[in-house]
Design an enzyme around this catalytic site. Structure first.
Site, PDB file in Angstrom:
ATOM      1  N   THR A   1      -1.344   2.103   4.307  1.00 15.64           N
ATOM      2  CA  THR A   1      -0.929   3.513   4.265  1.00 15.64           C
ATOM      3  C   THR A   1      -0.289   3.863   5.594  1.00 15.64           C
ATOM      4  O   THR A   1      -0.846   3.560   6.646  1.00 15.64           O
ATOM      5  CB  THR A   1      -2.177   4.402   4.097  1.00 15.64           C
ATOM      6  OG1 THR A   1      -2.687   4.207   2.796  1.00 15.64           O
ATOM      7  CG2 THR A   1      -1.872   5.874   4.323  1.00 15.64           C
TER       8      THR A   1
ATOM      9  N   THR B   1      -6.019   6.806   7.897  1.00 18.35           N
ATOM     10  CA  THR B   1      -5.890   5.729   6.924  1.00 18.35           C
ATOM     11  C   THR B   1      -7.297   5.263   6.563  1.00 18.35           C
ATOM     12  O   THR B   1      -8.246   5.516   7.305  1.00 18.35           O
ATOM     13  CB  THR B   1      -5.043   4.570   7.493  1.00 18.35           C
ATOM     14  OG1 THR B   1      -4.913   3.547   6.508  1.00 18.35           O
ATOM     15  CG2 THR B   1      -5.639   3.976   8.744  1.00 18.35           C
ATOM     16  N   GLY B   2      -7.417   4.602   5.426  1.00 19.01           N
ATOM     17  CA  GLY B   2      -8.736   4.114   5.013  1.00 19.01           C
ATOM     18  C   GLY B   2      -9.259   4.865   3.795  1.00 19.01           C
ATOM     19  O   GLY B   2      -8.489   5.434   3.035  1.00 19.01           O
TER      20      GLY B   2
ATOM     21  N   SER C   1       0.812  -1.224   0.000  1.00 19.74           N
ATOM     22  CA  SER C   1       0.000   0.000   0.000  1.00 19.74           C
ATOM     23  C   SER C   1       0.836   1.261   0.000  1.00 19.74           C
ATOM     24  O   SER C   1       0.298   2.370   0.085  1.00 19.74           O
ATOM     25  CB  SER C   1      -0.905   0.025   1.235  1.00 19.74           C
ATOM     26  OG  SER C   1      -1.732  -1.092   1.233  1.00 19.74           O
TER      27      SER C   1
ATOM     28  N   THR D   1       1.454   6.859   0.778  1.00 23.55           N
ATOM     29  CA  THR D   1       0.595   5.751   0.315  1.00 23.55           C
ATOM     30  C   THR D   1       0.681   5.579  -1.197  1.00 23.55           C
ATOM     31  O   THR D   1       1.057   6.509  -1.913  1.00 23.55           O
ATOM     32  CB  THR D   1      -0.883   6.046   0.677  1.00 23.55           C
ATOM     33  OG1 THR D   1      -1.672   4.889   0.411  1.00 23.55           O
ATOM     34  CG2 THR D   1      -1.452   7.211  -0.102  1.00 23.55           C
TER      35      THR D   1
ATOM     36  N   ARG E   1      -6.681   9.359  -9.820  1.00 21.32           N
ATOM     37  CA  ARG E   1      -7.336   9.544  -8.511  1.00 21.32           C
ATOM     38  C   ARG E   1      -6.296   9.883  -7.433  1.00 21.32           C
ATOM     39  O   ARG E   1      -5.230   9.296  -7.355  1.00 21.32           O
ATOM     40  CB  ARG E   1      -8.073   8.262  -8.133  1.00 21.32           C
ATOM     41  CG  ARG E   1      -8.821   8.308  -6.809  1.00 21.32           C
ATOM     42  CD  ARG E   1      -7.983   7.769  -5.664  1.00 21.32           C
ATOM     43  NE  ARG E   1      -8.768   7.659  -4.419  1.00 21.32           N
ATOM     44  CZ  ARG E   1      -8.226   7.365  -3.244  1.00 21.32           C
ATOM     45  NH1 ARG E   1      -6.930   7.164  -3.136  1.00 21.32           N
ATOM     46  NH2 ARG E   1      -8.976   7.286  -2.171  1.00 21.32           N
TER      47      ARG E   1
HETATM   48  C1  SD4 Z   1      -6.316   6.688   0.201  1.00 24.83           C
HETATM   49  N1  SD4 Z   1      -6.232   6.762   2.583  1.00 24.83           N
HETATM   50  O1  SD4 Z   1      -5.663   6.807  -0.824  1.00 24.83           O
HETATM   51  C2  SD4 Z   1      -5.619   6.175   1.435  1.00 24.83           C
HETATM   52  C3  SD4 Z   1      -5.644   4.697   1.387  1.00 24.83           C
HETATM   53  C4  SD4 Z   1      -5.444   4.002   2.663  1.00 24.83           C
HETATM   54  O2  SD4 Z   1      -5.369   2.148   3.859  1.00 24.83           O
HETATM   55  O3  SD4 Z   1      -5.280   4.573   3.706  1.00 24.83           O
HETATM   56  N2  SD4 Z   1      -5.480   2.725   2.675  1.00 24.83           N
HETATM   57  O4  SD4 Z   1      -7.520   6.914   0.255  1.00 24.83           O
END
Ligand code: SD4
Length: 330
Positions: A190, A241-242, A88, A208, A218
């Site tokens: 991330t 994160t997320g 990631s 990330t 994106r």
């Molecule tokens: C994103 N927040 O690109 C990041 C991805 C991520 O765990 O955190 N994945 O949206």
């Protein structure tokens, strides 16, 4: 602050307070405690999203050698950027739906200086390019081809970031091309990192490769100052994160720091940050968000939607992986 130090150090504290305005002295003390001064501060300290012991160890090593928090967070997250097993971040990251690995990163220091790169290709250490943007340009953010060219000018080596493993998984994904965010895709992801050095100064970094198989072009929350990361040296820092889209919509990390400014603990602030997202997202059960935060005193907190998120904390007392409390219990 200087006046408070003087009062404390001169031994005249109580006489001055009794002789002067008690209310003013109390107000000053409250503000100091809110900002995490005046209490026994925990420092140096580093925390990072997910269980990333090598990254936090590297950052803490910088801090114990009297390095500053900015160097610590950069060195710390670089460990994950270079680790091809972490799919990631950085080299080995999962590509977008066209098969290109594109990186997002940002960094922020004690003076609220910040730098970011988005949609950066072929450079492993996106965080270091973000730091160069902060230090060597009049700008905050560079994107895509411009960011890559700048990195090359700054002496960064160009490499292919797509590993065979990530390529094979992408080819497999292409058979159905179903885009669904995967919750807790692995237990390191991330990386967002926050550190306080021995001077008590705070810095943060976030890096990330973004959501796997995202649309070309994106950009998520991770490189957006205020969304994926925010630091205010008087108050604290937060990182996320997320599902980045939701963090951007609520300016999550800035929100959490502002909530701490208003007196919330890092834990309370993270909980409020997640609940703000939940309130605006009907199908919140389909996504994962995790926040971590630290205040000036070195108190920390974390919260997420689904169980499974954790953060790594490293202090002079040792280090531990701390499971975050979650909105959905199981
Ligand atoms: C994103 N927040 O690109 C990041 C991805 C991520 O765990 O955190 N994945 O949206």
């Amino acid at each position: 602050m200087e006046r408070r130090k003087f009062i404390k150090n001169s031994g005249l504290g109580s006489a001055a307070i009794l002789g002067g305005s008690l209310a003013a002295a109390c107000a000053e003390k409250d503000t100091a405690e809110k900002a995490g001064e005046n209490t026994e501060s925990i420092k140096p300290i580093v925390i990072a999203t997910w269980d990333v012991p090598n990254a936090t160890a590297s950052a803490f090593d910088v801090l114990t050698r009297e390095g500053n928090s900015l160097d610590a967070v950069e060195q710390g997250v670089m460990v994950e950027e270079a680790d091809v097993a972490n799919q990631s971040v950085g080299k080995g990251g999962r590509p977008d739906r066209d098969g290109n690995v594109t990186l997002d990163a940002c960094i922020m220091d004690k003076d609220s200086r910040c730098g970011a790169v988005v949609y950066l290709q072929n450079i492993v250490h996106a965080v270091s390019v973000a730091r160069k943007v902060m230090e060597e340009t009049p700008h905050v953010m560079l994107a895509g081809e411009g960011a890559r060219q700048f990195a090359v000018e700054m002496g960064f080596e160009e490499v292919d970031l797509l590993t065979e493993k990530s390529k094979q998984e992408w080819l497999e994904w292409k058979k159905t091309s179903q885009y669904e965010p995967v919750i807790n895709i692995e237990n390191h992801d991330t990386i967002g990192m926050l550190a306080i050095d021995s001077n008590g100064d705070i810095a943060g970094a976030c890096t990330t490769s973004g959501m796997a198989y995202k649309m070309a072009g994106r950009v998520g929350d991770s490189p957006i100052i205020g969304a994926g990361l925010f630091v205010d040296n008087e108050i604290g820092g937060a990182t996320a994160t997320g599902m980045g889209e939701e963090v951007v919509r609520t300016v999550g990390s800035f929100l959490i720091v502002e909530l701490m400014r208003q007196g919330k603990t890092p834990q309370q602030a993270c909980e409020e940050g997640v609940k703000r997202i939940i309130a605006k997202k009907e199908n919140y059960k389909d996504i994962q968000i995790g926040f971590i935060a630290i205040n000036k005193a070195g108190e920390t907190g974390a919260y997420c939607i689904h169980p499974g998120f954790s953060y790594r904390k490293y202090t002079g007392e040792g280090h531990e992986n701390i499971p975050a409390a979650s909105y959905i219990k199981s």
